[in-house]
Scaffold this motif. Structure first.
Motif, short mmCIF file in Angstrom:
data_model
loop_
_atom_site.label_atom_id
_atom_site.label_comp_id
_atom_site.label_asym_id
_atom_site.label_seq_id
_atom_site.Cartn_x
_atom_site.Cartn_y
_atom_site.Cartn_z
N ILE A 30 0.84 -1.19 0.00
CA ILE A 30 0.00 0.00 0.00
C ILE A 30 0.88 1.25 0.00
N ILE A 31 0.51 2.24 -0.80
CA ILE A 31 1.23 3.51 -0.79
C ILE A 31 0.87 4.25 0.50
N THR A 32 1.88 4.48 1.35
CA THR A 32 1.61 5.11 2.65
C THR A 32 2.14 6.54 2.75
N GLN A 33 3.02 6.92 1.82
CA GLN A 33 3.53 8.28 1.86
C GLN A 33 4.09 8.67 0.50
N ILE A 34 3.83 9.91 0.10
CA ILE A 34 4.41 10.48 -1.11
C ILE A 34 4.91 11.87 -0.73
N SER A 35 6.21 12.08 -0.87
CA SER A 35 6.78 13.34 -0.39
C SER A 35 8.09 13.63 -1.11
N LYS A 36 8.57 14.87 -0.95
CA LYS A 36 9.81 15.28 -1.60
C LYS A 36 10.99 14.45 -1.10
N HIS A 37 11.05 14.23 0.20
CA HIS A 37 12.11 13.39 0.73
C HIS A 37 11.55 12.55 1.88
N ILE A 38 11.70 11.24 1.77
CA ILE A 38 11.22 10.32 2.81
C ILE A 38 12.41 9.59 3.40
N ALA A 39 12.55 9.70 4.71
CA ALA A 39 13.64 8.99 5.39
C ALA A 39 13.36 7.49 5.42
N ASN A 40 14.41 6.72 5.68
CA ASN A 40 14.28 5.27 5.64
C ASN A 40 14.88 4.62 6.90
N PRO A 41 14.33 4.97 8.09
CA PRO A 41 14.91 4.43 9.34
C PRO A 41 14.75 2.92 9.48
N LYS A 42 13.74 2.35 8.80
CA LYS A 42 13.49 0.91 8.93
C LYS A 42 14.29 0.10 7.90
N LYS A 43 15.12 0.80 7.14
CA LYS A 43 16.01 0.12 6.17
C LYS A 43 15.24 -0.72 5.14
N TYR A 44 14.14 -0.14 4.64
CA TYR A 44 13.40 -0.81 3.57
C TYR A 44 14.25 -0.83 2.30
N GLN A 45 13.95 -1.78 1.41
CA GLN A 45 14.64 -1.81 0.12
C GLN A 45 14.35 -0.51 -0.63
N GLU A 46 15.40 0.09 -1.17
CA GLU A 46 15.23 1.32 -1.92
C GLU A 46 15.38 1.06 -3.41
N VAL A 47 14.54 1.74 -4.19
CA VAL A 47 14.61 1.65 -5.65
C VAL A 47 15.11 2.99 -6.16
N LYS A 48 16.35 3.01 -6.66
CA LYS A 48 16.96 4.20 -7.24
C LYS A 48 17.43 3.85 -8.65
N LEU A 49 16.83 4.48 -9.64
CA LEU A 49 17.15 4.15 -11.03
C LEU A 49 17.27 5.43 -11.85
N ASP A 50 18.06 5.37 -12.91
CA ASP A 50 18.26 6.54 -13.77
C ASP A 50 16.95 7.01 -14.39
N ASN A 51 16.70 8.32 -14.26
CA ASN A 51 15.52 8.94 -14.87
C ASN A 51 14.25 8.14 -14.60
N LEU A 52 14.09 7.72 -13.36
CA LEU A 52 12.96 6.86 -12.99
C LEU A 52 11.63 7.61 -13.08
N TYR A 406 11.61 -0.65 -16.51
CA TYR A 406 12.44 -1.18 -15.43
C TYR A 406 11.77 -2.38 -14.77
N GLY A 407 10.44 -2.40 -14.80
CA GLY A 407 9.69 -3.47 -14.14
C GLY A 407 8.42 -2.93 -13.52
N ILE A 408 7.95 -3.61 -12.47
CA ILE A 408 6.67 -3.25 -11.87
C ILE A 408 6.69 -3.44 -10.36
N ILE A 409 5.75 -2.79 -9.71
CA ILE A 409 5.37 -3.10 -8.34
C ILE A 409 3.88 -3.37 -8.37
N ALA A 410 3.49 -4.59 -8.03
CA ALA A 410 2.08 -4.97 -8.09
C ALA A 410 1.85 -6.21 -7.23
N ASN A 411 0.65 -6.33 -6.73
CA ASN A 411 0.29 -7.49 -5.90
C ASN A 411 1.32 -7.75 -4.80
N ASN A 412 1.76 -6.62 -4.19
CA ASN A 412 2.68 -6.69 -3.06
C ASN A 412 4.01 -7.35 -3.42
#
Length: 417
Positions: A30-52, A406-412
């Motif tokens: 579920i999308i829980t936050q959309i913001s300019k900068h979101i911290a990652n204290p829980k060390k979730y997997q990050e998706v960083k890709l060129d011109n994403l 690049y791929g998808i995010i779907a069905n969790n």
């Protein structure tokens, strides 16, 4: 699944975040936050890709996987992998298997093969028993089992009374009937568009009349029955005009066009490359111009890759005997962007969902994450190295494409190239 997408440009004209470059936090699908900068204290997997860039998940209304019966062409598992890596989060699969998907048990089998996959697979049941055009299949039972429409893939229903009955019967439970736009009595054994090119090549022609007669007939039947009709993969200028007038009359009709019919003319067949042997055939530039205009003004509702894997034994043979079809999932986005703007391309890849009763999930907080991830600027020559499908019959090979998935995010789930 918990994922933090970093610095992604959102392409969703219905979202307040459209055209903004933001972080997107997804927790348990579920999308829980959309913001300019979101911290990652829980060390979730990050998706960083060129011109994403991200958009609502793409949908393809006409995809063929060989299984059951033609696994040498494509299995459901590899077909779904191909779709996911090509940016699609949902696909409608055709019934052109062996045996043909014409019962509730068949629908249940197809759905079970896609269980727990990131991609949502929506089966299309055959309109007639065994796809032979003689008797209606178990439409109501298939609908209850999960079929989203009924279609004898690339086979015209020649009996107008049978099509009339199908439209009337399916309307009782909101079923969507699909009718391939080709009068086989007119098309005969034609293997390409009937035109100057077919004459010069000595190949039998399939005239535009074959399509236009069938479209006209089906629209008359639709008007008579007050049914619900989808005409897949139209290819001629006059078909666009006929459907435009039908919509003005408020008939319940939609249609699609195969992406390759927007880019290639019948002149491509001068090399006798069987990958260009498709159904409906490649037409003329006049037809292409009309199809593009039809997409721009909304007459044509959606595009499809019309992905149809064919094994090499049925392609690398004499042109007259080669099977029809091209794969198209891997090249769909890059090809579409060579014709339309990014915004229009994404619209065309997502708007077909409503017609087939598929839920759309906007890019908003609280929404289910159903996202396609891509780089719209990446330019490249499409080659066999870009093909994920088991079969390699792509007419886009050696074409210049713009944009990659690049791929998808779907069905969790997260699926990345």
């Amino acid at each position: 699944m918990n994922v933090l997408i970093k610095s992604a440009t959102i392409v969703d004209s219905k979202s307040d975040f459209h055209n903004q470059t933001l972080d997107i936090l997804i927790e348990k699908g579920i999308i829980t936050q959309i913001s300019k900068h979101i911290a990652n204290p829980k060390k979730y997997q990050e998706v960083k890709l060129d011109n994403l860039h991200v958009s609502q998940g793409w949908f393809d209304s006409s995809v063929s996987f060989g299984e059951p019966g033609f696994e040498e062409r494509e299995t459901i598992a590899n077909g779904l992998k191909t779709a996911a890596l090509s940016g699609f989060t949902s696909v409608a699969t055709n019934a052109n298997t062996y045996p043909v998907i014409d019962s509730s048990a068949d629908i249940t089998f197809i759905k079970s093969k896609s269980k727990d996959h990131a991609i949502s697979l929506y089966p299309i049941g055959a309109l007639t028993k065994s796809g032979e055009g003689n008797d209606l299949a178990e439409l109501f039972d298939m609908k209850n089992a999960g079929a989203i429409a009924f279609y004898d893939y690339q086979k015209a229903v020649s009996n107008p009374n049978l099509m009339k009955l199908a439209l009337q019967y399916a309307s009782n439970f909101g079923g969507l009937v699909m009718s391939f736009p080709q009068d086989s009595n007119i098309s005969g054994s034609g293997v390409m568009n009937e035109n100057r090119t077919s004459t010069s090549l000595g190949l039998k022609g399939n005239p535009t009349l074959a399509e236009e007669l069938q479209v006209s007939r089906d629209l008359f039947l639709l008007e008579y029955t007050n049914g619900k009709l989808h005409i897949p993969t139209i290819s001629t200028a006059k078909s666009v005009d006929l459907i435009r007038k039908a919509k003005q009359q408020k008939l319940d009709v939609t249609c699609s066009v195969a992406i390759h019919n927007l880019l290639f003319t019948d002149e491509k067949l001068t090399t006798f490359n069987t990958n260009f042997k498709v159904k409906p055939p490649l037409r003329t530039q006049k037809d292409i111009d009309a199809l593009i205009e039809g997409l721009k003004d909304g007459t044509i509702d959606m595009v499809t890759s019309d992905h149809n894997p064919i094994d090499i034994e049925n392609k690398k043979i004499e042109f007259d005997f080669a099977k029809y079809g091209t794969i198209g999932l891997e090249s769909a986005f890059g090809a579409l962007q060579s014709v339309f703007t990014l915004k229009k391309s994404i619209e065309l890849l997502t708007k077909g969902k409503k017609r087939f009763g598929i839920e759309s999930n906007g890019i908003v907080v609280g929404s289910k994450a159903d996202l396609s991830l891509f780089d719209p600027k990446f330019s490249y020559i499409f080659s066999k190295n870009h093909i994920i499908s088991t079969s390699k019959n792509s007419l886009f090979e050696n074409s210049q494409l713009k944009g990659k998935s690049y791929g998808i995010i779907a069905n969790n789930q997260l699926v990345l190239n």
